[in-house]
Design a protein around this motif. Sequence first.
Motif, PDB file in Angstrom:
ATOM      1  N   GLU A  57       0.862  -1.282   0.153  1.00 58.15           N
ATOM      2  CA  GLU A  57      -0.124   0.053   0.147  1.00 58.15           C
ATOM      3  C   GLU A  57       0.679   1.266   0.155  1.00 58.15           C
ATOM      4  OE1 GLU A  57      -3.511   1.998   2.630  1.00 58.15           O
ATOM      5  OE2 GLU A  57      -2.604   0.245   3.321  1.00 58.15           O
ATOM      6  N   LYS A  58       1.881   1.274   0.723  1.00 56.33           N
ATOM      7  CA  LYS A  58       2.832   2.499   1.032  1.00 56.33           C
ATOM      8  C   LYS A  58       4.105   2.159   0.196  1.00 56.33           C
ATOM      9  CE  LYS A  58       1.079   3.376   5.293  1.00 56.33           C
ATOM     10  NZ  LYS A  58       1.119   3.105   6.897  1.00 56.33           N
ATOM     11  N   THR A  59       4.158   0.971  -0.596  1.00 54.24           N
ATOM     12  CA  THR A  59       5.421   0.724  -1.245  1.00 54.24           C
ATOM     13  C   THR A  59       6.655   0.764  -0.116  1.00 54.24           C
ATOM     14  OG1 THR A  59       6.045   2.756  -2.243  1.00 54.24           O
ATOM     15  CG2 THR A  59       4.594   1.433  -3.550  1.00 54.24           C
ATOM     16  N   ASP A  60       6.530   0.193   0.987  1.00 50.87           N
ATOM     17  CA  ASP A  60       7.355   0.141   1.925  1.00 50.87           C
ATOM     18  C   ASP A  60       7.577  -0.811   2.636  1.00 50.87           C
ATOM     19  OD1 ASP A  60       9.610   1.426   3.067  1.00 50.87           O
ATOM     20  OD2 ASP A  60       8.350   2.725   4.383  1.00 50.87           O
ATOM     21  N   TYR A  61       7.997  -1.312   4.010  1.00 54.32           N
ATOM     22  CA  TYR A  61       7.624  -2.184   4.698  1.00 54.32           C
ATOM     23  C   TYR A  61       7.643  -1.886   6.154  1.00 54.32           C
ATOM     24  CZ  TYR A  61      12.616  -0.897   6.178  1.00 54.32           C
ATOM     25  OH  TYR A  61      13.735   0.118   6.649  1.00 54.32           O
ATOM     26  N   GLU A  62       7.053  -2.967   6.899  1.00 51.70           N
ATOM     27  CA  GLU A  62       6.783  -2.688   8.378  1.00 51.70           C
ATOM     28  C   GLU A  62       7.517  -3.518   9.122  1.00 51.70           C
ATOM     29  OE1 GLU A  62       2.643  -3.933   8.775  1.00 51.70           O
ATOM     30  OE2 GLU A  62       1.895  -2.353   7.305  1.00 51.70           O
ATOM     31  N   MET A  63       7.980  -3.060  10.400  1.00 51.67           N
ATOM     32  CA  MET A  63       8.927  -3.823  11.233  1.00 51.67           C
ATOM     33  C   MET A  63       7.741  -4.573  11.991  1.00 51.67           C
ATOM     34  SD  MET A  63      11.899  -3.310  10.669  1.00 51.67           S
ATOM     35  CE  MET A  63      12.254  -4.655  11.940  1.00 51.67           C
ATOM     36  N   GLU A  64       8.236  -5.909  12.175  1.00 51.41           N
ATOM     37  CA  GLU A  64       7.437  -6.549  12.845  1.00 51.41           C
ATOM     38  C   GLU A  64       8.108  -7.228  14.487  1.00 51.41           C
ATOM     39  OE1 GLU A  64       4.473 -10.257  11.532  1.00 51.41           O
ATOM     40  OE2 GLU A  64       6.632 -10.664  11.192  1.00 51.41           O
ATOM     41  N   SER A  65       9.409  -7.519  14.326  1.00 50.88           N
ATOM     42  CA  SER A  65       9.894  -7.764  15.620  1.00 50.88           C
ATOM     43  C   SER A  65      11.433  -7.882  15.766  1.00 50.88           C
ATOM     44  CB  SER A  65       9.430  -9.045  16.134  1.00 50.88           C
ATOM     45  OG  SER A  65      10.054 -10.290  15.445  1.00 50.88           O
ATOM     46  N   GLY A  66      12.081  -7.646  16.857  1.00 50.79           N
ATOM     47  CA  GLY A  66      13.759  -7.569  16.766  1.00 50.79           C
ATOM     48  C   GLY A  66      14.294  -6.315  16.351  1.00 50.79           C
ATOM     49  N   ALA A  67      13.787  -5.113  15.845  1.00 50.63           N
ATOM     50  CA  ALA A  67      14.496  -4.136  15.435  1.00 50.63           C
ATOM     51  C   ALA A  67      13.322  -3.111  15.434  1.00 50.63           C
ATOM     52  CB  ALA A  67      15.131  -4.043  14.176  1.00 50.63           C
ATOM     53  N   THR A  68      13.941  -1.738  15.521  1.00 45.91           N
ATOM     54  CA  THR A  68      13.070  -0.440  15.364  1.00 45.91           C
ATOM     55  C   THR A  68      13.507   0.113  14.139  1.00 45.91           C
ATOM     56  OG1 THR A  68      14.523   0.562  16.717  1.00 45.91           O
ATOM     57  CG2 THR A  68      12.701  -0.310  17.817  1.00 45.91           C
ATOM     58  N   ARG A  69      12.446   0.881  13.522  1.00 41.02           N
ATOM     59  CA  ARG A  69      12.748   1.579  12.506  1.00 41.02           C
ATOM     60  C   ARG A  69      13.239   2.985  12.476  1.00 41.02           C
ATOM     61  NH1 ARG A  69       8.957   1.638   7.037  1.00 41.02           N
ATOM     62  NH2 ARG A  69      10.459   2.974   5.967  1.00 41.02           N
ATOM     63  N   CYS A  70      14.543   3.274  11.903  1.00 36.79           N
ATOM     64  CA  CYS A  70      14.907   4.790  12.096  1.00 36.79           C
ATOM     65  C   CYS A  70      14.066   5.445  11.179  1.00 36.79           C
ATOM     66  CB  CYS A  70      16.234   4.722  11.687  1.00 36.79           C
ATOM     67  SG  CYS A  70      17.382   3.740  12.530  1.00 36.79           S
ATOM     68  N   TYR A  71      14.182   6.766  11.529  1.00 34.35           N
ATOM     69  CA  TYR A  71      13.465   8.161  10.928  1.00 34.35           C
ATOM     70  C   TYR A  71      13.852   8.498   9.617  1.00 34.35           C
ATOM     71  CZ  TYR A  71      11.624  12.801  10.125  1.00 34.35           C
ATOM     72  OH  TYR A  71      10.870  13.772   9.574  1.00 34.35           O
ATOM     73  N   GLU A  72      13.036   8.252   8.718  1.00 33.82           N
ATOM     74  CA  GLU A  72      13.681   8.682   7.187  1.00 33.82           C
ATOM     75  C   GLU A  72      12.977  10.154   6.745  1.00 33.82           C
ATOM     76  OE1 GLU A  72      13.346   5.382   4.684  1.00 33.82           O
ATOM     77  OE2 GLU A  72      13.956   3.923   6.011  1.00 33.82           O
ATOM     78  N   VAL A  73      13.863  10.944   6.245  1.00 30.16           N
ATOM     79  CA  VAL A  73      13.238  12.416   6.160  1.00 30.16           C
ATOM     80  C   VAL A  73      12.448  12.428   4.836  1.00 30.16           C
ATOM     81  CG1 VAL A  73      14.237  14.803   5.432  1.00 30.16           C
ATOM     82  CG2 VAL A  73      15.352  13.443   7.476  1.00 30.16           C
ATOM     83  N   HIS A  74      13.111  11.703   3.776  1.00 30.66           N
ATOM     84  CA  HIS A  74      12.336  11.635   2.705  1.00 30.66           C
ATOM     85  C   HIS A  74      10.905  11.360   2.571  1.00 30.66           C
ATOM     86  CE1 HIS A  74      13.568   7.438   2.480  1.00 30.66           C
ATOM     87  NE2 HIS A  74      12.864   7.236   1.879  1.00 30.66           N
ATOM     88  N   LYS A  75      10.438  10.392   3.592  1.00 33.92           N
ATOM     89  CA  LYS A  75       9.096  10.140   3.813  1.00 33.92           C
ATOM     90  C   LYS A  75       8.271  11.226   4.191  1.00 33.92           C
ATOM     91  CE  LYS A  75       9.741   5.783   3.195  1.00 33.92           C
ATOM     92  NZ  LYS A  75       9.187   5.069   1.993  1.00 33.92           N
ATOM     93  N   ASP A  76       8.685  12.254   5.006  1.00 36.61           N
ATOM     94  CA  ASP A  76       7.850  13.138   5.557  1.00 36.61           C
ATOM     95  C   ASP A  76       7.983  14.407   4.475  1.00 36.61           C
ATOM     96  OD1 ASP A  76       6.970  11.763   7.615  1.00 36.61           O
ATOM     97  OD2 ASP A  76       8.637  12.431   8.928  1.00 36.61           O
ATOM     98  N   LYS A  77       8.815  14.408   3.628  1.00 36.39           N
ATOM     99  CA  LYS A  77       9.054  15.700   2.732  1.00 36.39           C
ATOM    100  C   LYS A  77       7.502  16.057   2.016  1.00 36.39           C
ATOM    101  CE  LYS A  77      12.052  17.475  -0.691  1.00 36.39           C
ATOM    102  NZ  LYS A  77      13.125  17.397  -1.592  1.00 36.39           N
ATOM    103  N   SER A  78       7.027  14.974   1.419  1.00 34.29           N
ATOM    104  CA  SER A  78       5.700  15.307   0.743  1.00 34.29           C
ATOM    105  C   SER A  78       4.874  15.729   1.553  1.00 34.29           C
ATOM    106  CB  SER A  78       5.419  14.117  -0.226  1.00 34.29           C
ATOM    107  OG  SER A  78       4.946  13.038   0.842  1.00 34.29           O
TER     108      SER A  78
END
Length: 173
Positions: A57-78
């Motif tokens: 849906e977002k052409t991305d990925y969702e973290m499930e377990s074991g790690a946390t996702r870091c902030y990505e600037v290009h996602k919030d730019k639009s």
Amino acid sequence: TIQCQTCSAFLYRGRKYNSKKENCKGEKATYLGIQRFRFYLKCSVCSRPITFLTDPEKTDYEMESGATRCYEVHKDKSKTNEEIAAEKEHEEEIDPMKALENRVLDSQREMAELDALEELRALNKRHARMRGGMGEVKYVLEARERMMQLAKLCEEEGCEIQLNEFGLTEEEE
């Protein structure tokens, strides 16, 4: 980029990792007929298992377990650009002077861009004339050739002629 929850090591996007791929099951198994996948990989430092799901849906990925996702600037730019445009429209609706100021600023910016474009076109014309026509180079070469001929003629006749840097006599200038 994701960060392991155990050792805080970063696993960067674009780097290759060995992983296992599995089809998702359940109600979120597909999105508009596109199959979702679950990937299992291990942290390269501490070997903790990390799992994430694809998100078509977002052409991305969702973290499930074991790690946390870091902030990505290009996602919030639009999102930020859309918010700024909406805020600007809202201000213009409330305050007519603000709308006038924004129009004036837009027209000034447009005029500055047109001036810069015109300057670039003139510069490109000048470069094209120097490259394509080679007129100035031909002029210098012709002047040098005339200087050599005058020097040879002068040598033969034993006279002295005053030449400038282009090889022209005072009468030819």
